[in-house]
Design a protein around this motif. Sequence first.
Motif, short mmCIF file in Angstrom:
data_model
loop_
_atom_site.label_atom_id
_atom_site.label_comp_id
_atom_site.label_asym_id
_atom_site.label_seq_id
_atom_site.Cartn_x
_atom_site.Cartn_y
_atom_site.Cartn_z
N ARG A 48 -26.91 -13.73 -17.53
CA ARG A 48 -28.16 -14.50 -17.42
C ARG A 48 -27.97 -15.90 -17.99
NH1 ARG A 48 -30.40 -9.59 -19.54
NH2 ARG A 48 -31.07 -8.33 -17.78
N HIS A 49 -28.58 -16.88 -17.32
CA HIS A 49 -28.50 -18.29 -17.72
C HIS A 49 -27.08 -18.84 -17.63
CE1 HIS A 49 -32.60 -17.65 -19.03
NE2 HIS A 49 -32.19 -16.73 -19.88
N LYS A 50 -26.25 -18.23 -16.78
CA LYS A 50 -24.87 -18.69 -16.60
C LYS A 50 -24.56 -18.81 -15.11
CE LYS A 50 -23.05 -16.60 -20.83
NZ LYS A 50 -23.89 -17.36 -21.65
N LEU A 51 -23.57 -19.64 -14.79
CA LEU A 51 -23.07 -19.74 -13.42
C LEU A 51 -21.88 -18.81 -13.26
CD1 LEU A 51 -23.03 -23.58 -12.75
CD2 LEU A 51 -24.66 -21.90 -11.89
N VAL A 52 -21.82 -18.12 -12.13
CA VAL A 52 -20.66 -17.31 -11.77
C VAL A 52 -20.12 -17.94 -10.50
CG1 VAL A 52 -19.83 -15.03 -11.12
CG2 VAL A 52 -21.73 -15.26 -12.76
N MET A 53 -18.93 -18.54 -10.60
CA MET A 53 -18.39 -19.27 -9.46
C MET A 53 -16.87 -19.18 -9.45
SD MET A 53 -19.26 -23.03 -10.84
CE MET A 53 -17.94 -24.00 -11.53
N PRO A 54 -16.28 -19.48 -8.29
CA PRO A 54 -14.82 -19.42 -8.21
C PRO A 54 -14.18 -20.45 -9.15
CG PRO A 54 -15.82 -19.73 -6.04
CD PRO A 54 -16.89 -19.87 -7.05
N GLY A 55 -12.98 -20.14 -9.59
CA GLY A 55 -12.24 -21.08 -10.42
C GLY A 55 -11.74 -22.23 -9.57
N PHE A 56 -11.54 -23.35 -10.21
CA PHE A 56 -11.02 -24.51 -9.50
C PHE A 56 -9.52 -24.62 -9.77
CE2 PHE A 56 -15.50 -25.56 -10.18
CZ PHE A 56 -15.87 -25.75 -8.86
N VAL A 57 -8.77 -24.98 -8.75
CA VAL A 57 -7.33 -25.12 -8.87
C VAL A 57 -6.98 -26.59 -8.63
CG1 VAL A 57 -5.10 -24.45 -7.91
CG2 VAL A 57 -6.95 -22.77 -8.08
N ASN A 58 -6.24 -27.17 -9.55
CA ASN A 58 -5.79 -28.54 -9.39
C ASN A 58 -4.52 -28.52 -8.54
OD1 ASN A 58 -5.02 -31.17 -9.53
ND2 ASN A 58 -4.71 -31.21 -11.73
N SER A 59 -4.67 -28.86 -7.27
CA SER A 59 -3.50 -28.84 -6.38
C SER A 59 -2.87 -30.23 -6.26
CB SER A 59 -3.89 -28.32 -5.00
OG SER A 59 -4.86 -29.17 -4.42
N HIS A 60 -3.42 -31.20 -6.97
CA HIS A 60 -2.85 -32.54 -6.97
C HIS A 60 -1.76 -32.59 -8.04
CE1 HIS A 60 -2.87 -36.91 -6.37
NE2 HIS A 60 -2.49 -36.93 -7.62
N LEU A 61 -0.52 -32.60 -7.59
CA LEU A 61 0.59 -32.53 -8.53
C LEU A 61 1.69 -33.46 -8.08
CD1 LEU A 61 1.85 -30.98 -10.97
CD2 LEU A 61 2.84 -29.43 -9.29
N HIS A 62 2.20 -34.24 -9.01
CA HIS A 62 3.34 -35.10 -8.71
C HIS A 62 4.62 -34.37 -9.08
CE1 HIS A 62 0.84 -38.68 -7.98
NE2 HIS A 62 0.05 -38.17 -8.91
N PHE A 63 5.61 -34.45 -8.23
CA PHE A 63 6.85 -33.71 -8.44
C PHE A 63 7.57 -34.12 -9.72
CE2 PHE A 63 6.36 -33.11 -3.82
CZ PHE A 63 6.35 -31.74 -3.83
N TYR A 64 7.38 -35.34 -10.20
CA TYR A 64 8.07 -35.77 -11.41
C TYR A 64 7.45 -35.22 -12.68
CZ TYR A 64 4.41 -39.35 -11.27
OH TYR A 64 3.22 -40.01 -11.21
N HIS A 65 6.33 -34.52 -12.57
CA HIS A 65 5.74 -33.90 -13.76
C HIS A 65 6.56 -32.69 -14.08
CE1 HIS A 65 1.63 -35.93 -13.09
NE2 HIS A 65 2.33 -36.60 -13.96
#
Length: 75
Positions: free
Chosen positions: A58-75
């Motif tokens: 109650r009083h909370k959001l239930v939602m899918p997780g977010f995935v950060n797909s923006h990735l630079h190969f040099y990281h």
Amino acid sequence: MAEKVDVLLSGGTVITVDPERRIFRDGAVAMRGTDIVAVGKRADLEVRYEARTVRICRHKLVMPGFVNSHLHFYH
């Protein structure tokens, strides 16, 4: 007889990512292991499923997780 599930997230505002982009206020999510078995109104799911663990959301959001797909190969 109610179907057994592991977890029922109950009573939160459930935001879906289905084609209709449904939002269930006072919704629920039934889960077995890591699989989502059902999403819908809390009253409907509480009758259909018997959960080993019920988490009151109650009083909370239930939602899918977010995935950060923006990735630079040099990281």
